[in-house]
Design an enzyme around this catalytic site. Structure first.
Site, PDB file in Angstrom:
ATOM      1  CB  SER A  10      -0.328  -0.923   0.088  1.00  0.00           C
ATOM      2  OG  SER A  10       0.471  -0.028   0.800  1.00  0.00           O
ATOM      3  CG  HIS A  35      -2.184  -4.491  -0.478  1.00  0.00           C
ATOM      4  ND1 HIS A  35      -2.181  -5.861  -0.613  1.00  0.00           N
ATOM      5  CD2 HIS A  35      -1.470  -4.237   0.646  1.00  0.00           C
ATOM      6  CE1 HIS A  35      -1.486  -6.414   0.364  1.00  0.00           C
ATOM      7  NE2 HIS A  35      -1.044  -5.451   1.153  1.00  0.00           N
ATOM      8  CG  ASP A  37      -0.912  -3.058   4.044  1.00  0.00           C
ATOM      9  OD1 ASP A  37      -0.732  -4.283   3.909  1.00  0.00           O
ATOM     10  OD2 ASP A  37      -0.417  -2.206   3.289  1.00  0.00           O
ATOM     11  CG  MET A  39      -0.739  -3.261   9.963  1.00  0.00           C
ATOM     12  SD  MET A  39       0.746  -2.255   9.925  1.00  0.00           S
ATOM     13  CE  MET A  39       1.029  -2.173   8.153  1.00  0.00           C
ATOM     14  CG  HIS A  68      -1.373  -8.049   3.954  1.00  0.00           C
ATOM     15  ND1 HIS A  68      -0.168  -7.397   3.761  1.00  0.00           N
ATOM     16  CD2 HIS A  68      -1.079  -9.177   4.652  1.00  0.00           C
ATOM     17  CE1 HIS A  68       0.807  -8.102   4.327  1.00  0.00           C
ATOM     18  NE2 HIS A  68       0.285  -9.179   4.872  1.00  0.00           N
ATOM     19  CG  MET A  70       0.188  -7.821   8.128  1.00  0.00           C
ATOM     20  SD  MET A  70       1.099  -6.371   7.566  1.00  0.00           S
ATOM     21  CE  MET A  70      -0.204  -5.507   6.705  1.00  0.00           C
ATOM     22  CG  MET A 142       4.734 -10.428   3.995  1.00  0.00           C
ATOM     23  SD  MET A 142       3.834  -9.046   3.268  1.00  0.00           S
ATOM     24  CE  MET A 142       4.751  -7.650   3.894  1.00  0.00           C
ATOM     25  N   GLY A 147       4.565  -4.735   8.644  1.00  0.00           N
ATOM     26  CA  GLY A 147       4.432  -3.744   9.725  1.00  0.00           C
ATOM     27  C   GLY A 147       4.485  -2.308   9.296  1.00  0.00           C
ATOM     28  CB  SER A 149       4.745   1.503   3.484  1.00  0.00           C
ATOM     29  OG  SER A 149       4.406   2.697   4.122  1.00  0.00           O
ATOM     30  N   GLY A 150       7.761   1.586   3.174  1.00  0.00           N
ATOM     31  CA  GLY A 150       8.998   2.356   3.055  1.00  0.00           C
ATOM     32  C   GLY A 150      10.267   1.593   3.426  1.00  0.00           C
ATOM     33  CG  ASP A 180       2.841  -6.238   0.695  1.00  0.00           C
ATOM     34  OD1 ASP A 180       3.279  -5.095   0.487  1.00  0.00           O
ATOM     35  OD2 ASP A 180       1.977  -6.494   1.557  1.00  0.00           O
ATOM     36  N   GLY A 181       6.127  -5.278  -0.649  1.00  0.00           N
ATOM     37  CA  GLY A 181       7.124  -4.571   0.153  1.00  0.00           C
ATOM     38  C   GLY A 181       8.348  -4.122  -0.613  1.00  0.00           C
ATOM     39  N   GLY A 182       8.577  -2.818  -0.625  1.00  0.00           N
ATOM     40  CA  GLY A 182       9.809  -2.272  -1.196  1.00  0.00           C
ATOM     41  C   GLY A 182       9.904  -2.335  -2.704  1.00  0.00           C
ATOM     42  N   GLY A 202       3.408   0.451  -1.911  1.00  0.00           N
ATOM     43  CA  GLY A 202       2.964   1.501  -1.003  1.00  0.00           C
ATOM     44  C   GLY A 202       3.597   2.821  -1.347  1.00  0.00           C
ATOM     45  CB  SER A 203       6.606   4.523   0.013  1.00  0.00           C
ATOM     46  OG  SER A 203       7.248   3.306   0.138  1.00  0.00           O
TER      47      SER A 203
HETATM   48  C1  DX5 Z   1       3.997  -3.763   4.907  1.00  0.00           C
HETATM   49  C2  DX5 Z   1       2.700  -3.744   4.134  1.00  0.00           C
HETATM   50  C3  DX5 Z   1       2.844  -3.308   2.742  1.00  0.00           C
HETATM   51  C4  DX5 Z   1       3.338  -1.887   2.577  1.00  0.00           C
HETATM   52  C5  DX5 Z   1       4.128  -1.797   1.311  1.00  0.00           C
HETATM   53  O1  DX5 Z   1       3.730  -4.275   6.152  1.00  0.00           O
HETATM   54  O2  DX5 Z   1       2.132  -5.036   4.120  1.00  0.00           O
HETATM   55  O3  DX5 Z   1       1.656  -3.503   1.997  1.00  0.00           O
HETATM   56  O4  DX5 Z   1       2.311  -0.939   2.565  1.00  0.00           O
HETATM   57  O5  DX5 Z   1       4.693  -0.543   1.210  1.00  0.00           O
HETATM   58  P1  DX5 Z   1       6.067  -0.287   0.427  1.00  0.00           P
HETATM   59  O6  DX5 Z   1       5.792  -0.562  -1.006  1.00  0.00           O
HETATM   60  O7  DX5 Z   1       6.364   1.158   0.715  1.00  0.00           O
HETATM   61  O8  DX5 Z   1       7.080  -1.204   1.019  1.00  0.00           O
HETATM   62 ZN    ZN Z   2       0.463  -5.493   2.637  1.00  0.00          ZN
END
Ligand code: DX5
Ligand code: ZN
Length: 219
Positions: A10, A35, A37, A39, A68, A70, A142, A147, A149-150, A180-182, A202-203
């Site tokens: 992402s 990916h 994001d 927002m 994605h 948001m 999700m 909102g 990453s991390g 998606d996420g963590g 992401g991270s």
């Molecule tokens: C969160 C995003 C994710 C995010 C994931 O709102 O939709 O795509 O970048 O990052 P990690 O993998 O660090 O949770």
């Molecule tokens: Zn995302």
């Protein structure tokens, strides 16, 4: 044989558009999607970039774009994101008061030749989206609050992946399951066992010294 899962790094941890373009370049030999994001500072607190920037990213990378949204009013911007080059275009279920509009938008995305995606926040149960799954190519579950990453992976997600796979068999509908996420390698190994198709990260990937190896570690 093990099922192949697709990896979508992402853009959220990456700051500027130039850095995103460099990032795409650094992962292109092992990633399946970028990916993106999006927002708007309303549906979620943070703000990232819009369709103009997405168009620029699309010009500079060969990676397919998994977009994605948001954002609070997806219907208004869908055509812009389609024109900008989205290969998967995902809207949030919670962003629609009018669910007929949701169906229309999912159909419209498909008619344009892009894959339609429907995302649910961690607190939205899978049972709420049952009626929309036949219009959906990808369900984006999700596993953190959208909102940023991390954040830490929410364990309930495993159960949602199991439920979605059961729905595919029971109702004979076909869609891909994306999380998606963590996500890290331990979590991806479990998600794979439960039948996930696409993993966003992401991270974990961004912060790794060797991003190509990091992507392989998630497969
Ligand atoms: C969160 C995003 C994710 C995010 C994931 O709102 O939709 O795509 O970048 O990052 P990690 O993998 O660090 O949770
Ligand atoms: Zn995302």
């Amino acid at each position: 044989m093990d099922k192949k899962i697709l990896i979508a790094p992402s853009t959220d941890p990456v700051k500027t558009v130039h850095e995103i373009i460099d990032y795409a370049e650094s992962i292109k030999h092992n990633a399946d999607f970028l990916h993106c994001d999006i927002m708007d500072g309303s549906f979620v607190e943070n703000r990232t970039y819009s369709y103009t920037t997405l168009g620029l990213i699309n010009e500079k990378t060969l990676l397919p774009l998994d977009v994605h949204l948001m954002i609070s009013n997806p219907s208004k911007y869908i055509d812009k994101f389609l024109q900008a080059g989205a290969n998967i275009l995902t809207v949030h279920y919670e962003a629609y008061k009018n669910k007929k509009k949701l169906i229309k938008d999912l159909e419209h995305i498909r008619e344009s030749g892009t894959l339609s995606g429907l995302s649910i926040k961690p607190k939205t149960p899978v049972s709420e989206i049952l009626s929309y799954l036949s219009y959906t190519d990808v369900v984006l579950v999700m596993s953190v609050e959208p909102g940023k990453s991390g954040q830490q992976f929410i364990e309930d997600t495993y159960q949602k992946v199991v439920q979605l796979n059961k729905i595919k068999t029971d109702y004979n509908v076909d869609f891909k399951i994306e999380v998606d996420g963590g996500v890290n390698p331990n979590i991806s190994a479990k998600l794979k066992k439960y039948g996930v198709d696409i993993l966003v990260s992401g991270s974990y990937i961004y912060k790794s010294d060797d991003r190509l190896v990091a992507i392989s570690n998630l497969r």
